[in-house]
Write an enzyme that holds these catalytic residues in place. Sequence first.
Site, mmCIF file in Angstrom:
data_model
loop_
_atom_site.group_PDB
_atom_site.id
_atom_site.type_symbol
_atom_site.label_atom_id
_atom_site.label_comp_id
_atom_site.label_asym_id
_atom_site.label_seq_id
_atom_site.Cartn_x
_atom_site.Cartn_y
_atom_site.Cartn_z
ATOM 1 N N SER A 173 0.830 -1.198 0.000
ATOM 2 C CA SER A 173 0.000 0.000 0.000
ATOM 3 C C SER A 173 0.879 1.268 0.000
ATOM 4 O O SER A 173 1.626 1.470 -0.952
ATOM 5 C CB SER A 173 -0.952 -0.072 1.198
ATOM 6 O OG SER A 173 -1.973 0.867 1.086
ATOM 7 N N ASP B 125 -10.199 -3.713 -5.356
ATOM 8 C CA ASP B 125 -9.550 -2.955 -4.274
ATOM 9 C C ASP B 125 -10.120 -1.533 -4.246
ATOM 10 O O ASP B 125 -9.925 -0.771 -5.189
ATOM 11 C CB ASP B 125 -8.024 -2.942 -4.527
ATOM 12 C CG ASP B 125 -7.251 -2.306 -3.389
ATOM 13 O OD1 ASP B 125 -7.828 -1.486 -2.648
ATOM 14 O OD2 ASP B 125 -6.055 -2.614 -3.256
ATOM 15 N N HIS C 250 -8.440 -4.717 -0.574
ATOM 16 C CA HIS C 250 -7.117 -4.132 -0.302
ATOM 17 C C HIS C 250 -6.257 -5.068 0.567
ATOM 18 O O HIS C 250 -5.149 -4.708 0.956
ATOM 19 C CB HIS C 250 -7.318 -2.775 0.393
ATOM 20 C CG HIS C 250 -6.099 -1.906 0.400
ATOM 21 N ND1 HIS C 250 -5.452 -1.526 -0.748
ATOM 22 C CD2 HIS C 250 -5.400 -1.341 1.422
ATOM 23 C CE1 HIS C 250 -4.411 -0.762 -0.431
ATOM 24 N NE2 HIS C 250 -4.349 -0.646 0.882
HETATM 25 C C1 MLT Z 1 -1.405 5.988 -0.061
HETATM 26 O O1 MLT Z 1 -1.760 6.981 0.522
HETATM 27 O O2 MLT Z 1 -0.222 5.691 -0.247
HETATM 28 C C2 MLT Z 1 -2.484 5.097 -0.559
HETATM 29 O O3 MLT Z 1 -3.716 5.737 -0.482
HETATM 30 C C3 MLT Z 1 -2.522 3.807 0.163
HETATM 31 C C4 MLT Z 1 -2.607 3.995 1.642
HETATM 32 O O4 MLT Z 1 -3.630 4.430 2.155
HETATM 33 O O5 MLT Z 1 -1.645 3.705 2.323
#
Ligand code: MLT
Length: 203
Positions: free
Chosen positions: A102, A152, A183
Amino acid sequence: MKHLFKQGTNAAKPVLLLLHGTGGTENDLLPLADLVDPEASVLSVRGNVLENGMPRFFRRLAEGVFDEEDLIFRTQELNDFLDEAAQKYDFDRRNIVAIGYSNGANIAASLLFHHARALKGAILHHPMVPRRGIALPDLTDTSVFIAAGKNDPMCPAKEAEDLDELLTDAGAQVKVHWEMNGHSLTRTEVDAAAEWFEIGFGK
Ligand code: MLT
């Protein structure tokens, strides 16, 4: 940067750089490193940014909307940290494979977008396109595994498809693994990543 380093038993293996998701720590992805390659050294880093007390690797303006200026700054900061860590722990700076989830996958992708030889390879679990409209460096000799969810809600399938295309156009060898588990970072995608790693880097 706050981190932990675990010396592996086989110095020829790439160093696994672990990059956690939002709200994670340097301890979160240690089990993944073990599954991907128990012989490899591990460098696991905590993101320097706090969002409501949750560590991240760069700031965002809203969910899925990145603070580009901070992303560029933090990407450089992480790349510089990798230079220092390679010296300090005496490993080959050119032989790092990132494993990110992520937000951690997004900073790993950003390393690839901004620095030609930052990473030898990357396993990106549920990534997005870190920046659009920029020329990527030559990524020949870079291998990337993307695990993404068709459903996702945080990192839409189109993001993984676009990332695949952008990295491939820059010369990287990219493999995409699809799941239908939102996710979530699943055991099946980690097993698929481990298999990919074994073929490319296991010997
Ligand atoms: C980010 O902010 O990098 C993406 O939205 C994924 C997350 O929430 O970590």
